[in-house]
Design an enzyme around this catalytic site. Structure first.
Site, short mmCIF file in Angstrom:
data_model
loop_
_atom_site.label_atom_id
_atom_site.label_comp_id
_atom_site.label_asym_id
_atom_site.label_seq_id
_atom_site.Cartn_x
_atom_site.Cartn_y
_atom_site.Cartn_z
NE ARG A 166 -3.81 -2.20 0.23
CZ ARG A 166 -3.49 -3.43 -0.20
NH1 ARG A 166 -2.36 -3.65 -0.85
NH2 ARG A 166 -4.32 -4.43 -0.01
CB SER A 239 -8.93 -1.30 4.37
OG SER A 239 -9.44 -2.53 3.93
CD GLU A 337 -5.80 0.74 2.24
OE1 GLU A 337 -5.64 -0.24 2.98
OE2 GLU A 337 -6.57 0.76 1.27
C1 LIG Z 1 -15.60 -0.07 -0.93
C2 LIG Z 1 -14.11 0.14 -1.14
C3 LIG Z 1 -13.28 -0.97 -1.27
C4 LIG Z 1 -11.91 -0.80 -1.49
N1 LIG Z 1 -11.14 -1.91 -1.63
C5 LIG Z 1 -9.81 -1.77 -1.84
C6 LIG Z 1 -8.98 -2.92 -1.98
O1 LIG Z 1 -9.45 -4.06 -1.95
N2 LIG Z 1 -7.65 -2.74 -2.15
C7 LIG Z 1 -7.10 -1.48 -2.21
O2 LIG Z 1 -5.88 -1.39 -2.37
N3 LIG Z 1 -7.86 -0.37 -2.09
C8 LIG Z 1 -9.19 -0.49 -1.91
N4 LIG Z 1 -9.98 0.63 -1.76
C9 LIG Z 1 -9.35 1.96 -1.80
C10 LIG Z 1 -9.43 2.67 -3.19
O3 LIG Z 1 -10.47 2.16 -3.96
C11 LIG Z 1 -8.14 2.56 -3.96
O4 LIG Z 1 -7.07 3.10 -3.22
C12 LIG Z 1 -8.22 3.28 -5.32
O5 LIG Z 1 -7.07 3.02 -6.08
C13 LIG Z 1 -8.38 4.79 -5.19
O6 LIG Z 1 -8.67 5.28 -6.47
P1 LIG Z 1 -9.33 6.69 -6.68
O7 LIG Z 1 -9.32 6.97 -8.15
O8 LIG Z 1 -10.66 6.74 -6.04
O9 LIG Z 1 -8.29 7.63 -5.95
P2 LIG Z 1 -8.59 8.92 -5.06
O10 LIG Z 1 -9.27 8.51 -3.81
O11 LIG Z 1 -9.25 9.97 -5.88
O12 LIG Z 1 -7.11 9.38 -4.74
C14 LIG Z 1 -6.30 8.62 -3.88
C15 LIG Z 1 -4.90 9.23 -3.84
O13 LIG Z 1 -4.28 9.07 -5.11
C16 LIG Z 1 -3.94 10.36 -5.69
N5 LIG Z 1 -4.22 10.24 -7.12
C17 LIG Z 1 -5.36 9.80 -7.70
N6 LIG Z 1 -5.22 9.78 -9.04
C18 LIG Z 1 -3.97 10.23 -9.30
C19 LIG Z 1 -3.24 10.47 -10.50
N7 LIG Z 1 -3.75 10.23 -11.72
N8 LIG Z 1 -1.97 10.96 -10.40
C20 LIG Z 1 -1.44 11.23 -9.19
N9 LIG Z 1 -2.09 11.04 -8.02
C21 LIG Z 1 -3.33 10.55 -8.08
C22 LIG Z 1 -4.82 11.37 -4.97
O14 LIG Z 1 -4.22 12.64 -4.97
C23 LIG Z 1 -4.92 10.75 -3.60
O15 LIG Z 1 -3.77 11.07 -2.84
C24 LIG Z 1 -11.35 0.50 -1.56
C25 LIG Z 1 -12.20 1.62 -1.42
C26 LIG Z 1 -13.57 1.43 -1.21
C27 LIG Z 1 -14.47 2.63 -1.10
#
Ligand SMILES: Cc1cc2nc3c(=O)[nH]c(=O)nc-3n(C[C@H](O)[C@H](O)[C@H](O)COP(=O)(O)OP(=O)(O)OC[C@H]3O[C@@H](n4cnc5c(N)ncnc54)[C@H](O)[C@@H]3O)c2cc1C
Length: 343
Positions: A166, A239, A337
């Site tokens: 992570r 998480s 996380e």
């Molecule tokens: C129901 C649920 C289940 C989940 N299950 C998992 C799981 O099983 N495993 C897991 O690892 N995670 C899980 N997550 C967490 C999450 O889905 C992941 O971390 C996902 O990759 C976040 O993507 P996002 O586009 O929503 O990022 P955001 O929440 O929009 O951003 C997260 C971070 O990444 C940065 N960021 C986003 N896009 C970019 C980009 N293009 N360039 C630079 N920085 C960027 C943002 O600035 C921020 O710091 C879960 C979340 C939820 C709500």
């Protein structure tokens, strides 16, 4: 080039936790060439830049976010075959699970264990998303980023991205890199990874498994572990905390107190603990709720909020309470996380 910067945009609806204040300015980035433009604009405005994907791993402050929040909406998928491999280059704004489904349907192996993780492709390398025994770094070939320090695009090999549990270089370099696309190396040859206990159990008597079977299994298993955030009634970021990684001395101390503690070897004499198990079995927190925030009744590591009634402050305080409890009861410092934005 001129892209509209929209003032005072409410961010709550752009996140799965559904709380938080306004961005001073908000912009949607749809093309790769808009990224250098945006970075120049940020320099001329002398303000901070925050990148947002699907908002599924962020907690946005109630007082909002200063400067510009840029929503990554670059789409597009290009594929190239190399023997048994398929290189799939994907825009940062593509919904990650749409990609996973598309690849499974093509019969390409590699992403299926990561089914149903919310968010965008561009965010997957940031925290090296992982689930059911697979981390995305295992199938990433290169990450194309705009380096704000060097003011140019670079293709970073997976081995240069500092991937860990992570974690990655992108996370520690805080805002230096904007991911514009990710290239995955997938396989046309079957490569089922079924060692994770739940998956192993699911397939125990099944033969001739295809990639869609694995995706289906993961989706089914996950539906019992995560709340249905898509209907907008419950807020969650999955998480909320990382599973702690501890050394042998700490493990020996914990095992003396709790012989049943499950542990997973991660190399270098360290082990990963299941924080969900600790919160549930040792600290009795599964389903525990305070105000509008609580631990999900089926998985204590997942925090859930009634976002219509909650706030970022309330979630933050609840998370601090969990951190303090784990520290006082077990002497372990846990890490979040979820990324705090605007605090
Ligand atoms: C129901 C649920 C289940 C989940 N299950 C998992 C799981 O099983 N495993 C897991 O690892 N995670 C899980 N997550 C967490 C999450 O889905 C992941 O971390 C996902 O990759 C976040 O993507 P996002 O586009 O929503 O990022 P955001 O929440 O929009 O951003 C997260 C971070 O990444 C940065 N960021 C986003 N896009 C970019 C980009 N293009 N360039 C630079 N920085 C960027 C943002 O600035 C921020 O710091 C879960 C979340 C939820 C709500």
């Amino acid at each position: 080039m001129s892209i509209e910067l929209i003032p005072a945009v409410d961010l709550a609806s752009y996140t799965t936790l559904g709380v938080g204040g306004k961005a001073d300015y908000f912009v949607r980035i749809e093309r790769v060439k808009e990224v250098p433009w945006l970075c120049e604009k940020i320099i001329s405005m002398s303000c901070p830049l925050t990148i947002l994907g699907g908002g599924s791993n962020v907690l946005v402050s109630d007082s909002g976010v200063r400067g510009v929040v840029a929503l990554m909406a670059i789409v597009g998928i290009d594929t190239k075959e190399e023997g048994d491999d398929v290189l799939v280059r994907v825009g940062a704004g593509v919904v990650f699970d749409d990609l996973v489904e598309y690849c499974a349907r093509q019969g390409w192996w590699g992403l299926e264990n990561l089914s149903h993780i919310p968010g965008t492709v561009g965010a997957t390398p940031i925290q090296n998303v992982g689930a059911y025994g697979v981390e995305v770094s295992e199938v990433i070939d290169t990450v194309q980023v705009f380096d704000r320090q060097k003011e140019r695009f670079i293709d970073m090999l997976a081995s240069d991205c500092g991937f860990q549990y992570r974690d990655s270089l992108f996370k520690s370099a805080k805002g230096r890199f904007i991911v514009v696309s990710v290239t995955f190396r997938l396989s046309k040859k079957p490569m089922p990874k079924l060692h994770y206990a739940d998956l192993n159990q699911y397939f125990i008597s099944k033969k001739n498994i295809d990639v869609c079977d694995v995706r289906k299994a993961v989706v089914e298993i996950r539906s019992n572990k995560f709340p249905k955030w898509q209907d907008g009634l419950v807020g969650t970021a999955g998480s909320f905390f990382k599973n702690p990684i501890v050394d042998e001395t700490t493990l020996a101390r914990l095992k003396a107190k709790c012989p049943d503690l499950p542990v997973y070897e991660v190399g270098n004499g360290k082990v990963k603990l299941s924080l969900g198990w600790i919160l549930d079995k040792l600290l009795n927190r599964k389903g525990y709720k305070k105000g509008a925030v609580g631990h999900y009744e089926k998985q204590a590591l997942v925090l859930v909020v009634d976002h219509k009634k909650s706030s970022a402050e309330e979630i933050d305080l609840f998370a601090k309470e969990v951190e303090d409890l784990v520290n006082s009861e077990l002497g372990i410092k846990i890490e979040r996380e979820v990324t705090m934005v605007g605090v």
